[in-house]
Design a protein around this motif. Structure first.
Motif, PDB file in Angstrom:
ATOM      1  N   ARG A 272     -40.148 -46.688 -30.520  1.00 38.30           N
ATOM      2  CA  ARG A 272     -38.754 -46.267 -30.324  1.00 38.30           C
ATOM      3  C   ARG A 272     -38.440 -44.990 -31.094  1.00 38.30           C
ATOM      4  N   THR A 273     -39.297 -44.641 -32.074  1.00 40.76           N
ATOM      5  CA  THR A 273     -39.089 -43.392 -32.818  1.00 40.76           C
ATOM      6  C   THR A 273     -39.741 -42.206 -32.128  1.00 40.76           C
ATOM      7  N   ASN A 274     -40.441 -42.455 -31.016  1.00 39.73           N
ATOM      8  CA  ASN A 274     -41.033 -41.369 -30.237  1.00 39.73           C
ATOM      9  C   ASN A 274     -39.935 -40.734 -29.393  1.00 39.73           C
ATOM     10  N   ALA A 275     -39.774 -39.420 -29.514  1.00 44.32           N
ATOM     11  CA  ALA A 275     -38.619 -38.741 -28.914  1.00 44.32           C
ATOM     12  C   ALA A 275     -38.560 -38.906 -27.404  1.00 44.32           C
ATOM     13  N   ARG A 276     -39.682 -38.736 -26.719  1.00 42.03           N
ATOM     14  CA  ARG A 276     -39.622 -38.800 -25.253  1.00 42.03           C
ATOM     15  C   ARG A 276     -39.387 -40.233 -24.772  1.00 42.03           C
TER      16      ARG A 276
END
Length: 300
Positions: A272-276
């Motif tokens: 969930r911390t991955n921007a895309r």
């Protein structure tokens, strides 16, 4: 002893699980000779024989059985490390893998994904229609749209709303067979059932009608085919109210047998911390929430 290469241990676990070099090669998407070499290398490093060939396939030796739990622990640690590294990516480019039921993939997501592609052209989407839950912990998918509360740990679930279900038939069907107002009348009609799934059997049992599969003259587990059988006038079928209410030829039976289904957006807490992925998740959540809230008033 040499340090252990995780690639060799991954091969070891795949062979233990599948009991076959060819099946393990298919699982890991490598060639069988490569896996055979990995097994020999691991045996050389450890100084033990790991497998013996039997009529049932490759059986792990006692030495191998003693390594399985430790190898699984290393695999879980490696998977967690990969997820954390993946989660730190902040670029709005690359691929996001989304999974949902077959019906949602066919009838909800195409227009939503068209809008997403307009908004984020650098993000590529892989859509996996499946009525079997994909394993997010193994990264079979990054985001899942589900109709049941996820039970796996380390998953983040966001409830988007509810999708009501009803019983529907075509106008032509009712003109031939008559309208339905009671459960007794419903049981005299052709109800489209499921083949191997027992979901509809459980729905009827919960409403006091313990029926067998053969009560349903037409049965199919594929959700899109089931929907099309209902549209073709072959009987009474369960359908999402938000979809069926927009089809002029369908009429709803005034009997409610099942409560609305909750709709969840689910992803692993590390990604969930991955921007895309976060961008796609937020876009899907907003669009599906709006879709559920703005569902047309069902026709009676």
């Amino acid at each position: 002893m040499e340090s252990l290469d995780w690639t060799l241990l991954r091969t070891f676990l795949a062979v233990v699980e599948s009991r076959s070099l060819s099946a393990a090669a298919s699982l890991l998407k490598v060639t069988q000779p490569t896996l055979s070499r990995h097994v020999r290398e691991l045996e050389d490093v450890l100084g033990v024989t790991l497998f013996i060939r039997t009529a049932r396939g490759l059986e792990p030796t006692e030495a191998a059985l003693g390594l399985i739990n430790d190898a699984k622990s290393m695999g879980a640690a490696a998977q967690a490390l990969a997820l954390k590294a993946f989660g730190r990516s902040q670029q709005l480019t690359g691929t996001v893998r989304v999974t949902s039921s077959v019906m949602v993939a066919n009838l909800w997501l195409p227009s939503i994904l068209a809008d997403l592609r307009q908004a984020e052209p650098s993000i590529q989407i892989e859509l996996v229609p499946s009525d079997t839950n994909q394993n997010l912990l193994r990264r079979d998918a990054d985001i899942a749209i589900r109709m049941a509360d996820p039970t796996q740990g380390d998953l983040i679930a966001r409830r988007l709303g509810d999708a009501a279900l009803g019983l529907y038939g075509t106008q032509s069907y009712f003109e031939k067979r008559g309208r339905i107002t009671t459960m007794q009348e419903l049981m005299q009609h052709d109800i489209i059932g499921f083949d191997r799934s027992d979901v509809i059997l459980k729905i009827f049992a919960a409403n006091g009608y313990r029926v067998v599969r053969e009560v349903f003259p037409l049965r199919c587990d594929d959700q899109m085919v089931y929907w099309n059988l209902t549209l073709a006038g072959l009987g009474i079928g369960f359908a999402q109210v938000m979809l069926a209410s927009k089809v002029a030829i369908l009429e709803r039976v005034p009997i409610d047998l099942i409560p609305p289904m909750p709709v969840w957006l689910v992803m692993h807490e590390e990604v969930r911390t991955n921007a895309r992925i976060r961008r796609v998740a937020d876009f899907l959540a907003m669009a599906i929430t709006e879709l559920l809230q703005n569902s047309a008033t069902p026709r009676s």
